[in-house]
Design a protein around this motif. Structure first.
Motif, mmCIF file in Angstrom:
data_model
loop_
_atom_site.group_PDB
_atom_site.id
_atom_site.type_symbol
_atom_site.label_atom_id
_atom_site.label_comp_id
_atom_site.label_asym_id
_atom_site.label_seq_id
_atom_site.Cartn_x
_atom_site.Cartn_y
_atom_site.Cartn_z
ATOM 1 N N UNK A 1 118.246 -35.625 76.195
ATOM 2 C CA UNK A 1 118.664 -34.765 76.051
ATOM 3 C C UNK A 1 119.361 -35.155 74.866
ATOM 4 N N UNK A 2 120.722 -36.228 74.593
ATOM 5 C CA UNK A 2 121.338 -36.591 74.369
ATOM 6 C C UNK A 2 121.412 -36.919 73.024
ATOM 7 N N UNK A 3 120.021 -36.463 72.027
ATOM 8 C CA UNK A 3 119.508 -36.421 70.558
ATOM 9 C C UNK A 3 119.898 -35.263 70.126
ATOM 10 N N UNK A 4 120.495 -34.566 69.253
ATOM 11 C CA UNK A 4 121.032 -33.701 69.045
ATOM 12 C C UNK A 4 120.182 -33.205 68.314
ATOM 13 N N UNK A 5 120.143 -31.897 68.839
ATOM 14 C CA UNK A 5 118.845 -30.854 67.752
ATOM 15 C C UNK A 5 118.727 -30.775 66.528
ATOM 16 N N UNK A 6 119.498 -31.011 66.068
ATOM 17 C CA UNK A 6 119.815 -30.588 64.202
ATOM 18 C C UNK A 6 118.863 -32.917 64.050
ATOM 19 N N UNK A 7 118.986 -33.320 64.912
ATOM 20 C CA UNK A 7 117.656 -34.731 64.906
ATOM 21 C C UNK A 7 116.548 -34.137 64.890
ATOM 22 N N UNK A 8 116.262 -33.103 64.980
ATOM 23 C CA UNK A 8 114.655 -33.151 65.738
ATOM 24 C C UNK A 8 113.538 -32.192 64.020
ATOM 25 N N UNK A 9 114.797 -32.149 63.248
ATOM 26 C CA UNK A 9 114.779 -30.658 62.284
ATOM 27 C C UNK A 9 114.116 -31.809 61.079
ATOM 28 N N UNK A 10 114.278 -33.637 60.979
ATOM 29 C CA UNK A 10 113.584 -34.133 60.188
ATOM 30 C C UNK A 10 112.261 -34.211 60.341
ATOM 31 N N UNK A 11 112.213 -33.899 61.096
ATOM 32 C CA UNK A 11 110.485 -33.783 60.841
ATOM 33 C C UNK A 11 109.746 -32.609 60.417
ATOM 34 N N UNK A 12 110.543 -31.312 60.449
ATOM 35 C CA UNK A 12 110.152 -30.136 59.806
ATOM 36 C C UNK A 12 110.250 -30.657 58.372
ATOM 37 N N UNK A 13 111.255 -30.791 58.160
ATOM 38 C CA UNK A 13 111.460 -31.120 56.764
ATOM 39 C C UNK A 13 110.424 -32.293 56.073
ATOM 40 N N UNK A 14 109.640 -33.217 56.903
ATOM 41 C CA UNK A 14 108.765 -33.966 56.460
ATOM 42 C C UNK A 14 107.931 -33.350 56.245
ATOM 43 N N UNK A 15 107.563 -32.266 56.565
ATOM 44 C CA UNK A 15 106.115 -31.148 56.569
ATOM 45 C C UNK A 15 106.788 -30.649 55.668
ATOM 46 N N UNK A 16 107.287 -30.540 55.349
ATOM 47 C CA UNK A 16 107.683 -29.357 54.162
ATOM 48 C C UNK A 16 107.961 -30.408 52.912
ATOM 49 N N UNK A 17 108.543 -31.516 53.674
ATOM 50 C CA UNK A 17 108.111 -32.747 51.465
ATOM 51 C C UNK A 17 106.224 -32.940 51.644
ATOM 52 N N UNK A 18 106.129 -32.717 52.159
ATOM 53 C CA UNK A 18 104.074 -33.086 52.508
ATOM 54 C C UNK A 18 103.525 -32.474 51.464
ATOM 55 N N UNK A 19 103.960 -31.000 52.472
ATOM 56 C CA UNK A 19 103.025 -29.835 51.558
ATOM 57 C C UNK A 19 103.917 -29.611 50.732
ATOM 58 N N UNK A 20 104.814 -29.776 49.971
ATOM 59 C CA UNK A 20 104.665 -29.182 49.072
ATOM 60 C C UNK A 20 104.979 -30.545 47.704
ATOM 61 N N UNK A 21 104.785 -31.403 48.143
ATOM 62 C CA UNK A 21 104.665 -32.826 47.536
ATOM 63 C C UNK A 21 102.647 -32.757 47.179
ATOM 64 N N UNK A 22 101.779 -32.455 47.742
ATOM 65 C CA UNK A 22 100.815 -32.406 47.862
ATOM 66 C C UNK A 22 99.778 -31.401 46.892
ATOM 67 N N UNK A 23 101.221 -29.904 47.258
ATOM 68 C CA UNK A 23 100.641 -28.563 46.678
ATOM 69 C C UNK A 23 101.067 -29.048 45.011
ATOM 70 N N UNK A 24 102.271 -29.900 44.526
ATOM 71 C CA UNK A 24 102.764 -29.941 43.305
ATOM 72 C C UNK A 24 102.010 -31.195 42.326
ATOM 73 N N UNK A 25 101.590 -31.923 42.978
ATOM 74 C CA UNK A 25 101.068 -33.238 42.772
ATOM 75 C C UNK A 25 100.328 -32.733 41.723
ATOM 76 N N UNK A 26 99.056 -32.236 41.322
ATOM 77 C CA UNK A 26 97.908 -31.710 40.723
ATOM 78 C C UNK A 26 98.580 -30.978 39.569
ATOM 79 N N UNK A 27 99.389 -29.886 39.984
ATOM 80 C CA UNK A 27 100.162 -29.238 39.067
ATOM 81 C C UNK A 27 101.419 -29.727 37.225
#
Length: 154
Positions: free
Chosen positions: A66-92
């Motif tokens: 509970x002492x971890x700031x909520x914004x720290x959990x957005x790193x996972x969401x950003x990571x997912x977005x990076x993997x999705x965009x990277x996987x989409x863009x790599x062949x292109x």
């Protein structure tokens, strides 16, 4: 010792490029979101194994989530977005351009973080980022002209 750090930096760069290519192929075989899911499953399994063998596993019991700031959990969401965009863009897009895009993004996000967290604005970093960006744009224009010339010659 410097050689060790150089080797680590080189290995990190190589594994980043290889991971991008593997994720792209996996996304092509089983789908973009499914590939990202398995990427994260393997990542959490690997991180869990490393945690079990590290000295930090004992510190988990004293951790107050509970002492971890909520914004720290957005790193996972950003990571997912990076993997999705990277996987989409790599062949292109070529791996070279992807690496430059990531580098430019890291430079400017670093500048923004420095500004909001440390109240610092580095003119040198801004100028360097702009020079790299202009270099990338110039290289893209040259590649586009060469592709047009090759298309006309065929």
């Amino acid at each position: 010792m410097i050689l060790f750090y150089f080797t680590l930096a080189f290995a990190a760069g190589v594994t980043t490029v290889v991971a991008r290519i593997v994720n792209s192929h996996l996304a092509g075989k089983i789908g973009l979101l499914q590939g990202t899911f398995y990427n994260y499953v393997m990542g959490i399994l690997s991180a869990s194994i490393i945690l079990l063998f590290s000295n930090e596993v004992n510190q988990l019991s004293s951790l107050d989530f509970s002492s971890i700031p909520v914004k720290a959990y957005f790193g996972g969401i950003v990571g997912i977005a990076v993997v999705v965009l990277s996987s989409y863009a790599t062949p292109r897009i070529s791996v070279f351009y992807q690496t430059l895009f990531v580098f430019i993004g890291q430079i400017f996000v670093g500048i923004i973080v420095d500004y909001f967290v440390l109240n610092q604005l580095s003119v040198g970093k801004i100028i360097g980022g702009i020079l790299v960006l202009f270099g990338l744009l110039y290289n893209l224009m040259i590649d586009k002209k060469n592709a047009e010339i090759q298309f006309i010659e065929k």
